[in-house]
Design a protein around this motif. Structure first.
Motif, PDB file in Angstrom:
ATOM      1  N   PHE A  36       0.494  -1.537   0.055  1.00 13.11           N
ATOM      2  CA  PHE A  36      -0.237  -0.120  -0.139  1.00 13.11           C
ATOM      3  C   PHE A  36       0.950   1.368  -0.060  1.00 13.11           C
ATOM      4  N   LEU A  37       2.150   0.917  -0.423  1.00 14.59           N
ATOM      5  CA  LEU A  37       3.644   2.020  -0.054  1.00 14.59           C
ATOM      6  C   LEU A  37       3.755   1.999  -1.205  1.00 14.59           C
ATOM      7  N   VAL A  38       3.803   3.729  -2.022  1.00 14.65           N
ATOM      8  CA  VAL A  38       4.740   3.626  -2.735  1.00 14.65           C
ATOM      9  C   VAL A  38       5.842   4.315  -2.742  1.00 14.65           C
ATOM     10  N   ARG A  39       6.449   4.359  -2.971  1.00 12.86           N
ATOM     11  CA  ARG A  39       8.056   4.298  -2.948  1.00 12.86           C
ATOM     12  C   ARG A  39       8.217   4.677  -1.161  1.00 12.86           C
ATOM     13  N   GLY A  40       7.632   3.702  -0.455  1.00 15.43           N
ATOM     14  CA  GLY A  40       8.141   4.154   1.089  1.00 15.43           C
ATOM     15  C   GLY A  40       7.159   4.446   1.782  1.00 15.43           C
ATOM     16  N   ARG A  41       6.281   5.820   1.081  1.00 17.92           N
ATOM     17  CA  ARG A  41       4.996   5.796   1.679  1.00 17.92           C
ATOM     18  C   ARG A  41       3.867   5.926   1.597  1.00 17.92           C
TER      19      ARG A  41
END
Length: 102
Positions: A19-24
């Motif tokens: 659910f994270l995009v590039r860790g965010r």
């Protein structure tokens, strides 16, 4: 080809990082189970159990991982993972999660 295993089809592992995009975290998942999974995961990454931090410090830690750190902080409190003082000056995590263990 039908799946005739007694336990049914194999499910994807619980991986909150999907659910994270590039860790965010850009936005919380809609499904409650997924939302709880992500909230638990991020709580374990930002706040050790029973270590109080100021509201500002927690918000700054969450801002490094989420687009809406204040909303995420509120979700953690509402989920019972994080407790705060009556005036909201300090926060601490009260529950160990599955992500606290390697």
């Amino acid at each position: 080809m039908p799946d005739d295993r007694p336990d049914g089809p194999r499910r994807a592992p619980k991986d909150p990082e999907r659910f994270l995009v590039r860790g965010r975290l850009e936005r919380l998942p809609r499904r409650r189970a997924d939302r709880d999974l992500v909230i638990s995961y991020l709580a374990s990454r930002t706040l050790p159990v029973h270590q109080p931090v100021t509201e500002r410090e927690l918000t700054d830690r969450l801002a490094a991982l989420a687009a809406d750190p204040v909303g995420l902080r509120r979700e953690m409190v509402d989920a019972g993972l994080v407790t705060r003082t009556r005036d909201g000056a300090e926060y601490w995590r009260t529950h160990v999660t599955e992500f606290d263990f390697p």
